[in-house]
Design a protein around this motif. Sequence first.
Motif, PDB file in Angstrom:
ATOM      1  N   ILE B  49      -8.072  23.526  24.212  1.00 37.60           N
ATOM      2  CA  ILE B  49      -9.366  23.857  23.394  1.00 37.60           C
ATOM      3  C   ILE B  49      -9.173  22.979  22.053  1.00 37.60           C
ATOM      4  CG2 ILE B  49     -10.688  25.508  22.112  1.00 37.60           C
ATOM      5  CD1 ILE B  49     -10.083  27.701  24.128  1.00 37.60           C
ATOM      6  N   LEU B  52      -9.586  19.245  22.532  1.00 35.29           N
ATOM      7  CA  LEU B  52     -10.884  18.625  22.759  1.00 35.29           C
ATOM      8  C   LEU B  52     -11.634  18.562  21.367  1.00 35.29           C
ATOM      9  CD1 LEU B  52     -12.092  20.298  26.025  1.00 35.29           C
ATOM     10  CD2 LEU B  52     -11.174  17.758  25.709  1.00 35.29           C
ATOM     11  N   ASP B  76     -14.489  18.780  14.993  1.00 35.17           N
ATOM     12  CA  ASP B  76     -15.592  19.667  15.475  1.00 35.17           C
ATOM     13  C   ASP B  76     -14.966  21.193  15.061  1.00 35.17           C
ATOM     14  OD1 ASP B  76     -17.254  20.895  16.373  1.00 35.17           O
ATOM     15  OD2 ASP B  76     -17.107  20.213  18.614  1.00 35.17           O
ATOM     16  N   VAL B  78     -15.938  24.135  16.005  1.00 34.69           N
ATOM     17  CA  VAL B  78     -16.558  25.158  17.068  1.00 34.69           C
ATOM     18  C   VAL B  78     -15.346  25.252  17.796  1.00 34.69           C
ATOM     19  CG1 VAL B  78     -17.929  25.460  19.137  1.00 34.69           C
ATOM     20  CG2 VAL B  78     -18.860  24.562  17.198  1.00 34.69           C
ATOM     21  N   PRO B  79     -14.643  24.444  18.262  1.00 37.37           N
ATOM     22  CA  PRO B  79     -13.391  24.818  19.236  1.00 37.37           C
ATOM     23  C   PRO B  79     -12.408  25.639  18.463  1.00 37.37           C
ATOM     24  CG  PRO B  79     -13.894  22.376  19.710  1.00 37.37           C
ATOM     25  CD  PRO B  79     -14.764  22.997  18.561  1.00 37.37           C
ATOM     26  N   LEU B  82     -13.637  28.942  18.334  1.00 33.55           N
ATOM     27  CA  LEU B  82     -13.311  29.639  19.645  1.00 33.55           C
ATOM     28  C   LEU B  82     -11.704  29.980  19.873  1.00 33.55           C
ATOM     29  CD1 LEU B  82     -15.477  27.547  22.095  1.00 33.55           C
ATOM     30  CD2 LEU B  82     -16.190  29.407  20.844  1.00 33.55           C
TER      31      LEU B  82
END
Lengths: 479, 122
Positions: B49, B52, B76, B78-79, B82
């Motif tokens: 994760i 990416l 990024d 968001v990962p 997460l």
Amino acid sequence: MINEPVLLIVIPLFAGFLIPIIYLISKKAIKYIPIIAVFYNLFVLIRLIQINSTSLSYFTTGGYKVPFGINLIFNSQIGIILFAINLLALIALIFFLKKEFHLVNSFAYTLGFIIAISAVNGMVLTGDLFNLFVFMELAAIAGYIIATHKRGYYPSFLYVIISTFGSLLFLLGTITIYNVSGTLNMASVSENLVDVSPHFIVVLSVMFIVALSSESELLPLNAWVPKVYEKTSITGSIFFGSVLSTAALFAVIKVLVLVFKGGYEYLFNSLTIIGLATLLIGEFVAFKQRNVRKIVAYSSIAQAGLIISAVSVSLKNGTITDSIFNAAMFQLLNNIFAKGLILLGVGLLGYYSFEKLKGIAGKKKFASILITIGVLSIIGMPPFAGFWSKFFLIKSLIANKMIIFVAIFLASAIFEVYYYLRFIQNMYYEEFDSKIKINQISAVSYFLMISLSFMIIYIGFNPSSVMKTISDIFTGGII
Amino acid sequence: MGEIINYWTFIYGPLAIFLVGVYGLLTQKNLFKLVISINIMDLGVNLYIIALGYMDNASAPIYTAKLAVTSSRFVDPVPQALVLTSIVISVAVTAFVLALVIKNYEKYNTLDLIKIKGIEND
């Protein structure tokens, strides 16, 4: 404020946080918190069903507009299914507090059940892939706890291992989808997947099918189901049979419809085969069992296979074939009540093996009649609910010229009728062993069973109107 | 060349770790080793994760006045959000499973999967 579906998730979670605090003050008072929370949930649901139309609408959280942020999907049909799930959860909870509260560590299991309800509502409502992962994991953790309710530590361990493998695959798939589509919102993902190479989609969809199979009781990751069903308490079996598995199946169907709706024919063909294989293997193994709980577990696996294969057949052409899809959802709704009734009734009789249930109908007439209603509904006898969903399913499949599917379905139904009727025959027409102690069934338990069989008979006499309230779940206008 | 090494380390490396965990899950008979296999799989997925979300020469996704001037790139966020959730979940599951392993040991007096299966079926 009362018009927000997010309350259905937040209220049980809040109740879960309250339980440890109240436990410090009074150990008996924690009994009433889950009941109040689920009653409130049902009240909110009635209100939500009244004010929401049949078209899908998004409820955003935190003020972020779709596709950013987490959103919940709701319409009145989803409300009906959620209502049935919460009703079963309430029945299981009432039974738990009346009969099984003092079994073992009451505090931990009350907490487990209320968290499970919150997670189940989240799984049905959420429109976000990662959010679905979190709720699935939450439901699974609550499920692990519920599975140990009667010291079934080994089945619970198996369940943890299998389900964690599944959810890690789901996480891998989700993050890969985020990488290629740039979003986690289910509806937006499907729009952005159009340019992705089909080979990549094959890998992704295989990942998702395997990942979701553990919770929804499909092949290949369903080895935990019979062991857990056999070893858990009565409340636990109702939770697994009617609440968790239904929500997981609904979540699978939601992912299939919203994410992979773009007509990936090979995906839906392979899912149909997986579903039918699950159906046949489930019915065939159930055929050989002589323990009622194992029979219900394998038949539950078989029903999941049937529903998923019917849904994937209906999605094959890139659009939803409404008649098949609606019949499959109707079957999903009927199974909630029928499975709950059988698991509750057999649990109340107190024995699961055929040897001990011999001729018990002579001693427990009314309870046996109620169990028989559930069994007749599952095997599809008129005038009960199960007959109509199977009838609509076969009718719509024949109308769409799926003759082979119907043939496999009917062949499996023969097995199902045989082993359930053998159970009934064993209960009614065998000699009762006088050494076996008969359990007393309390008035509350009878009331719960009567209300479940009332639902089955009600649906059986109003099939079209009930089916109309849950039809076109995802086709009523996607934003 | 550097590009290829990056790709291999960041994408296939975590997936290889994940497969090591799967291998452990399929071959080990000891309950405790199964839990460790699950943890190795967790590690692989979490690294994947993060990989990416990675970008060359980018800064942490914290918006400050200085950053607005230099107009450099963000990784990024968001990962990263997460992966935090995923780590917390895996910690919770590990804690629970370890408790379950203890309970299994108390009940069956062994951690061998085959022996427990034998006791269960009797």
